[in-house]
Design a protein around this motif. Sequence first.
Motif, PDB file in Angstrom:
ATOM      1  N   SER A  48      -4.377  -6.765   3.166  1.00 46.29           N
ATOM      2  CA  SER A  48      -3.620  -5.518   3.314  1.00 46.29           C
ATOM      3  C   SER A  48      -2.214  -5.655   2.743  1.00 46.29           C
ATOM      4  CB  SER A  48      -3.581  -5.064   4.776  1.00 46.29           C
ATOM      5  OG  SER A  48      -2.729  -5.871   5.547  1.00 46.29           O
ATOM      6  N   PHE A  66      -1.408  -2.944   0.019  1.00 46.91           N
ATOM      7  CA  PHE A  66      -0.443  -1.913   0.395  1.00 46.91           C
ATOM      8  C   PHE A  66       1.016  -2.359   0.365  1.00 46.91           C
ATOM      9  CE2 PHE A  66      -4.332  -1.014   2.966  1.00 46.91           C
ATOM     10  CZ  PHE A  66      -4.736   0.116   2.269  1.00 46.91           C
ATOM     11  N   LEU A  96       2.920   4.790   3.273  1.00 49.49           N
ATOM     12  CA  LEU A  96       2.612   3.881   2.173  1.00 49.49           C
ATOM     13  C   LEU A  96       3.815   3.722   1.245  1.00 49.49           C
ATOM     14  CD1 LEU A  96      -1.042   4.967   1.323  1.00 49.49           C
ATOM     15  CD2 LEU A  96      -0.282   3.014   2.680  1.00 49.49           C
ATOM     16  N   VAL A 129       4.961  -1.998  -4.234  1.00 52.91           N
ATOM     17  CA  VAL A 129       3.755  -2.802  -3.981  1.00 52.91           C
ATOM     18  C   VAL A 129       3.615  -3.864  -5.072  1.00 52.91           C
ATOM     19  CG1 VAL A 129       1.230  -2.765  -3.787  1.00 52.91           C
ATOM     20  CG2 VAL A 129       2.588  -0.960  -2.719  1.00 52.91           C
TER      21      VAL A 129
END
Length: 198
Positions: free
Chosen positions: A121, A125, A166, A172
């Motif tokens: 993750s 993300f 997000l 990211v």
Amino acid sequence: MNTFKIGEDTFELAESIKKDLKASKNLGILKCIQCGMCTSVCPAARHTNYDPREIVKRALDNDKNLITDDIIWDCFYCYTCHSVCPVNNSPCEVNQILRQNAIENGVGKPKIAPFSAYGDSFIEFGLGAIPNDFFDDLIKDYGKEWLELKVNLEDIREELGLGPILLPEKDVNDINEILEKTGFKNRLKKIKQCKSEE
């Protein structure tokens, strides 16, 4: 009863814990008086066979079998023991270092392999997120309301005037570069190999 031999490095394990990069500067492991305050407030000791006083005693006794003992995986990392220690010891911190040694020596990797999805993750993300692998258990524990919250989280955040949860793609990508350069991705890959060998 322990018999000390002249010239023997009796506190080798405790000293290595104290000198570990992850240890607090003033970790009081060598000052431990075995008073048991840590155990008296430890929630893990209340619900399992884990005993923080015993972990520290075994480290002081130079018991190197600690890193292969499953008991080190029962600590909750709540730091309650740390908050009551009269000599500024932190059995929780001692335990973290023991776990890290177990992982580095290969015996701890199977213990953390099921949690490798959390690492995925971070890569996907750029932040921690509950992996899909755990959804069924969370629904069982918290009910379908948890799933409804998860599915509708963006709408709920918007209704509350909060921004998206997000991160932007550029952030990211930057985080992924950090994860690559720090060796996180490589380490995660090795941990996943343990999971696939089960």
